[in-house]
Design an enzyme around this catalytic site. Sequence first.
Site, PDB file in Angstrom:
ATOM      1  N   LYS A   1      34.837 -26.621   5.146  1.00 44.17           N
ATOM      2  CA  LYS A   1      35.448 -27.754   4.431  1.00 44.17           C
ATOM      3  C   LYS A   1      35.080 -29.079   5.069  1.00 44.17           C
ATOM      4  O   LYS A   1      35.101 -30.124   4.405  1.00 44.17           O
ATOM      5  CB  LYS A   1      36.971 -27.576   4.348  1.00 44.17           C
ATOM      6  CG  LYS A   1      37.698 -27.369   5.671  1.00 44.17           C
ATOM      7  CD  LYS A   1      38.035 -28.648   6.411  1.00 44.17           C
ATOM      8  CE  LYS A   1      38.654 -28.354   7.759  1.00 44.17           C
ATOM      9  NZ  LYS A   1      38.908 -29.574   8.549  1.00 44.17           N
TER      10      LYS A   1
ATOM     11  N   ALA B   1      46.509 -34.144  12.968  1.00 40.26           N
ATOM     12  CA  ALA B   1      47.238 -34.302  14.221  1.00 40.26           C
ATOM     13  C   ALA B   1      48.151 -35.519  14.179  1.00 40.26           C
ATOM     14  O   ALA B   1      49.261 -35.502  14.721  1.00 40.26           O
ATOM     15  CB  ALA B   1      46.249 -34.422  15.380  1.00 40.26           C
TER      16      ALA B   1
END
Length: 340
Positions: free
Chosen positions: A194, A143
């Site tokens: 992940k 982000a």
Amino acid sequence: MDKQRVAVIGPGSWGTALSQVLNDNGHEVRIWGNIAEQINEINDEHTNKRYFKDIVLDEKIKAYHDLEEALKDADAVLFVVPTKVTRLVAKQVAQALDHKVKIMHASKGLEPNTHERISTILEEEIPAELRSEIVVVSGPSHAEETIVRDITLITAASKDLETAKYVQELFSNHYFRLYTNTDVIGVETAGALKNIIAVGAGALHGLGYGDNAKAAIITRGLAEITRLGVKLGANPLTYSGLSGVGDLIVTGTSVHSRNWRAGNALGRGEKLADIEANMGMVIEGISTTKAAYELAQELDVYMPITQAIYKVIYQNCNIKEAIYEIMNNEFKAENEWTSF
């Protein structure tokens, strides 16, 4: 594409960054959240300083505390909330909706206890007459970089290719590009699992290990992610794409990743409770480790790295002992599905 009205459910870092992408593309963005001070800040100050101290948002981006108002006449709804509250929020959205919309989500995790993927939760809680096929928005993306319009490539996955193409066009621009995929299981499991490997990679860094060890955990981590995903019905090729190895690289190597930072702190000897308190944000890899470990046990899938991280987090196993155990596993061939 004509201007779309998009309700973004969740004013966190990723929800805010994606809101800016949509706004840059000329769409009407309505962010919904349940913290009045944060909603007022976005509307009055055009900032979200809890996540981005130096970013000023376009004043056209509006935030709402009233869910029905945020959803009114929306063309699409984007869920960007922590996995553990997705079901609750989906129920609220289903009750507030009065028309059919495109449903997307950009969260990464497995639901505690049920081990369900987020798209499955949304399918269960939002009636079919109120939604399209779910679209998963996932891939290698911080982000902090997207909010400053750094180049980002991710995936839009849906059982329905045309709906995935809609989302591809909705988001794509000169700095943010989406590729379509129909392997929802693969894209979602890659994005969720992940985070576990990122915790492990961060722990190795905190312990002082070098690049060799970090490369090992990323590549062998990808192998066990693929094993579980394929067992669940995923296409193994998905894990070599953006949502697989791409997301694993960006999350498993960067200080921007809260999962990597949490692992790094664990490696330095900090207590998990202190790490979570200091982070101030959800660390999806912690709860996902438990869900993935339990799922692997249930399906008899060999996941030694996930098992080691589970032991460290939930059974107070010493990290160095967990590493020693992995390094002394039975010798395997690299291309065996059951190998470490």
